[in-house]
Design a protein around this motif. Structure first.
Motif, PDB file in Angstrom:
ATOM      1  N   ARG A 290       0.971  -1.194   0.126  1.00 27.51           N
ATOM      2  CA  ARG A 290      -0.327   0.467   0.174  1.00 27.51           C
ATOM      3  C   ARG A 290       0.980   0.904   0.030  1.00 27.51           C
ATOM      4  O   ARG A 290       1.954   0.923   0.306  1.00 27.51           O
ATOM      5  CB  ARG A 290      -0.701   0.348   1.058  1.00 27.51           C
ATOM      6  CG  ARG A 290      -1.279   1.575   1.298  1.00 27.51           C
ATOM      7  CD  ARG A 290      -2.323   1.595   2.538  1.00 27.51           C
ATOM      8  NE  ARG A 290      -3.315   3.013   3.022  1.00 27.51           N
ATOM      9  CZ  ARG A 290      -3.484   2.892   3.899  1.00 27.51           C
ATOM     10  NH1 ARG A 290      -3.947   2.001   5.215  1.00 27.51           N
ATOM     11  NH2 ARG A 290      -4.470   4.641   4.380  1.00 27.51           N
ATOM     12  N   TYR A 292       1.359   5.045   0.739  1.00 32.10           N
ATOM     13  CA  TYR A 292       1.100   6.302   2.065  1.00 32.10           C
ATOM     14  C   TYR A 292       1.420   6.981   2.031  1.00 32.10           C
ATOM     15  O   TYR A 292       2.729   8.012   1.048  1.00 32.10           O
ATOM     16  CB  TYR A 292       1.709   5.405   3.949  1.00 32.10           C
ATOM     17  CG  TYR A 292       1.364   4.764   4.220  1.00 32.10           C
ATOM     18  CD1 TYR A 292       0.305   4.546   5.086  1.00 32.10           C
ATOM     19  CD2 TYR A 292       1.751   3.354   2.784  1.00 32.10           C
ATOM     20  CE1 TYR A 292      -0.701   3.732   6.042  1.00 32.10           C
ATOM     21  CE2 TYR A 292       1.180   2.285   3.537  1.00 32.10           C
ATOM     22  CZ  TYR A 292       0.237   2.116   5.329  1.00 32.10           C
ATOM     23  OH  TYR A 292      -0.346   1.272   5.185  1.00 32.10           O
ATOM     24  N   GLU A 296       1.060  10.906   6.243  1.00 30.99           N
ATOM     25  CA  GLU A 296      -0.349   9.787   6.315  1.00 30.99           C
ATOM     26  C   GLU A 296       0.663   8.890   7.336  1.00 30.99           C
ATOM     27  O   GLU A 296       0.495   8.527   8.545  1.00 30.99           O
ATOM     28  CB  GLU A 296      -0.986   9.027   5.573  1.00 30.99           C
ATOM     29  CG  GLU A 296      -1.612   8.211   5.643  1.00 30.99           C
ATOM     30  CD  GLU A 296      -2.260   7.096   4.762  1.00 30.99           C
ATOM     31  OE1 GLU A 296      -3.890   6.304   5.100  1.00 30.99           O
ATOM     32  OE2 GLU A 296      -2.181   8.040   3.398  1.00 30.99           O
ATOM     33  N   LYS A 300       0.588   8.296  11.331  1.00 41.99           N
ATOM     34  CA  LYS A 300       0.230   7.160  12.256  1.00 41.99           C
ATOM     35  C   LYS A 300       1.352   6.410  12.267  1.00 41.99           C
ATOM     36  O   LYS A 300       2.162   5.995  11.746  1.00 41.99           O
ATOM     37  CB  LYS A 300      -1.167   6.967  11.495  1.00 41.99           C
ATOM     38  CG  LYS A 300      -0.932   6.564   9.848  1.00 41.99           C
ATOM     39  CD  LYS A 300      -1.802   5.296   9.140  1.00 41.99           C
ATOM     40  CE  LYS A 300      -2.516   4.766   9.988  1.00 41.99           C
ATOM     41  NZ  LYS A 300      -3.672   3.888   9.185  1.00 41.99           N
ATOM     42  N   LEU A 302       2.110   2.101  12.016  1.00 38.82           N
ATOM     43  CA  LEU A 302       1.639   0.920  11.010  1.00 38.82           C
ATOM     44  C   LEU A 302       1.005  -0.398  11.456  1.00 38.82           C
ATOM     45  O   LEU A 302       0.594  -1.359  10.881  1.00 38.82           O
ATOM     46  CB  LEU A 302       2.574   0.542  10.302  1.00 38.82           C
ATOM     47  CG  LEU A 302       3.093   1.602   8.924  1.00 38.82           C
ATOM     48  CD1 LEU A 302       3.962   1.343   8.810  1.00 38.82           C
ATOM     49  CD2 LEU A 302       1.508   1.674   8.148  1.00 38.82           C
ATOM     50  N   ASP A 304      -1.652  -1.466  13.021  1.00 36.01           N
ATOM     51  CA  ASP A 304      -2.791  -2.318  12.705  1.00 36.01           C
ATOM     52  C   ASP A 304      -3.605  -2.745  11.072  1.00 36.01           C
ATOM     53  O   ASP A 304      -3.752  -3.590  10.349  1.00 36.01           O
ATOM     54  CB  ASP A 304      -3.831  -0.898  12.836  1.00 36.01           C
ATOM     55  CG  ASP A 304      -4.143  -1.498  14.998  1.00 36.01           C
ATOM     56  OD1 ASP A 304      -3.657  -1.978  15.041  1.00 36.01           O
ATOM     57  OD2 ASP A 304      -4.971   0.070  14.794  1.00 36.01           O
ATOM     58  N   ASP A 305      -2.702  -2.085  10.133  1.00 32.28           N
ATOM     59  CA  ASP A 305      -2.113  -1.501   8.451  1.00 32.28           C
ATOM     60  C   ASP A 305      -1.496  -3.246   8.663  1.00 32.28           C
ATOM     61  O   ASP A 305      -1.773  -3.713   7.360  1.00 32.28           O
ATOM     62  CB  ASP A 305      -1.940  -0.047   8.196  1.00 32.28           C
ATOM     63  CG  ASP A 305      -2.400   0.626   8.330  1.00 32.28           C
ATOM     64  OD1 ASP A 305      -3.222   0.611   9.093  1.00 32.28           O
ATOM     65  OD2 ASP A 305      -2.818   1.476   8.055  1.00 32.28           O
ATOM     66  N   GLN A 308      -3.392  -6.058   9.188  1.00 32.40           N
ATOM     67  CA  GLN A 308      -4.653  -6.015   7.678  1.00 32.40           C
ATOM     68  C   GLN A 308      -3.888  -6.444   5.990  1.00 32.40           C
ATOM     69  O   GLN A 308      -4.233  -7.384   6.211  1.00 32.40           O
ATOM     70  CB  GLN A 308      -4.696  -5.006   7.797  1.00 32.40           C
ATOM     71  CG  GLN A 308      -6.296  -5.077   6.843  1.00 32.40           C
ATOM     72  CD  GLN A 308      -7.768  -6.031   7.438  1.00 32.40           C
ATOM     73  OE1 GLN A 308      -8.066  -6.062   8.281  1.00 32.40           O
ATOM     74  NE2 GLN A 308      -8.180  -6.909   5.971  1.00 32.40           N
ATOM     75  N   LEU A 309      -2.878  -5.714   6.317  1.00 32.62           N
ATOM     76  CA  LEU A 309      -1.849  -6.180   5.073  1.00 32.62           C
ATOM     77  C   LEU A 309      -1.940  -7.724   5.215  1.00 32.62           C
ATOM     78  O   LEU A 309      -1.733  -8.085   3.728  1.00 32.62           O
ATOM     79  CB  LEU A 309      -1.007  -5.001   4.588  1.00 32.62           C
ATOM     80  CG  LEU A 309      -1.031  -4.146   4.597  1.00 32.62           C
ATOM     81  CD1 LEU A 309       0.180  -3.107   4.575  1.00 32.62           C
ATOM     82  CD2 LEU A 309      -1.717  -3.873   2.912  1.00 32.62           C
ATOM     83  N   GLU A 312      -4.537  -9.385   3.403  1.00 29.76           N
ATOM     84  CA  GLU A 312      -5.203  -9.608   2.369  1.00 29.76           C
ATOM     85  C   GLU A 312      -4.860 -11.167   1.777  1.00 29.76           C
ATOM     86  O   GLU A 312      -3.924 -11.610   1.867  1.00 29.76           O
ATOM     87  CB  GLU A 312      -4.541  -8.687   1.909  1.00 29.76           C
ATOM     88  CG  GLU A 312      -5.258  -7.317   2.892  1.00 29.76           C
ATOM     89  CD  GLU A 312      -4.614  -6.067   1.976  1.00 29.76           C
ATOM     90  OE1 GLU A 312      -3.966  -6.131   0.629  1.00 29.76           O
ATOM     91  OE2 GLU A 312      -4.920  -4.448   1.973  1.00 29.76           O
TER      92      GLU A 312
END
Length: 313
Positions: A290, A292, A296, A300, A302, A304-305, A308-309, A312
């Motif tokens: 992803r 960014y 961004e 913030k 990373l 949590d992201d 999630q990644l 995926e």
């Protein structure tokens, strides 16, 4: 004009390997990890682009310094730390032999010297680094300054290959150098083809294609004949992804099982994207990513992201 050599704070590729990652310790898969990809800090382009004279080297690069400093600070704050930070070419704007090349190089080295020493830097050559039509002399200068122009390294069972894409664009002044990279690449891909690695990934400056393998030839892609031959070679060896820059916009597409990832710039934007970096997560069976914006990424975490990644498909 020769550029100064990089100081000791950087791991430089030598002998076609990057010693930041000892192969004997990195050949085995050890679980998911992530890295950061950036492209085109290109100190000097913002001024040159604003004047409409991109052939000029650009005599100002304060904005690029600030943007790259922001990128460095954002990367240093990440927790957990990325395995490495790769810059996919056009490190500076001044072409070989052009004014301001030494000064742009020194400023970029100074800024990158602030990257956390636990995060190795991986340098990829771009057309502004070695010239649109590279020569033995321009390649040698890059090697003195940033390290080898093509090399391999292993991280957690994944084979990463860094290529000099200018050899695919125009090697008319250095055919022997192109031939040497071609032979080296074939040998490296035989390892990937034998499935002796978890994944194989390519870093280069010029994309194979911007959106589609069948698209017309353009300044921002490789010619059809070259891209098709190279894409076939990579996919036949099981390469999962090619990460590039050069376009100064986000783009990309797929060919067979190959993900062609085109990342926008840390520096000058030529489209509607923002200055940014790409976060790339590598799991046992996939590679997801992803882009960014620098703002961004600065504002913030990373954690949590990243989770999630990793989930995926």
């Amino acid at each position: 004009m020769s550029a100064p050599e990089v100081g000791g704070v950087f791991h430089r590729a030598r002998g076609r390997i990057l010693d930041a990652f000892p192969e004997e310790k990195e050949r085995e898969w050890k679980g998911p990890f992530y890295f950061i990809q950036g492209a085109d800090p290109q100190f000097g382009l913002i001024k040159a682009w604003s004047t409409g004279d991109c052939e000029a080297s650009g005599d100002e690069w304060d904005q690029e310094i600030r943007l790259t400093e922001q990128a460095v600070l954002a990367i240093n704050k990440l927790n957990p730390k990325p395995k490495f930070f790769v810059l996919c070419g056009d490190l500076i704007h001044a072409m070989p032999g052009m004014p301001w090349r030494k000064e742009q190089t020194e400023d970029l080295q100074r800024v990158l010297g602030g990257v956390d020493k636990a995060i190795p830097l991986v340098f990829v050559s771009g057309n502004h680094d070695v010239g649109n039509t590279p020569t033995a002399e321009s390649v040698e200068e890059f090697q003195r300054t940033w390290g080898d122009d093509y090399f391999s390294f292993w991280v957690g069972g994944v084979l990463f290959l860094v290529l000099n894409s200018q050899f695919f664009f125009d090697a008319s002044k250095c055919p022997a150098l192109k031939q040497a990279q071609d032979q080296w690449l074939d040998a490296q891909l035989s390892t990937a083809g034998d499935r002796k690695c978890q994944h194989a990934v390519i870093f280069q400056h010029i994309p194979l294609f911007i959106e589609n393998i069948e698209e017309d030839d353009d300044y921002f892609n490789l010619s059809k004949s070259v891209r098709q031959e190279l894409a076939d070679k990579l996919t036949n060896a099981g390469v999962k992804a090619v990460f590039s820059g050069h376009y100064h916009r986000n783009a990309g597409g797929t060919f067979r099982n190959l993900d062609m990832v085109v990342s926008s710039a840390i520096g000058c934007q030529l489209g509607k994207d923002t200055h940014g970096l790409r976060v790339v997560v590598v799991t046992a069976d996939k590679i997801v990513h992803r882009y960014y914006s620098l703002d961004e990424l600065s504002e913030k975490g990373l954690e949590d992201d990243l989770m999630q990644l990793m989930k995926e498909k």
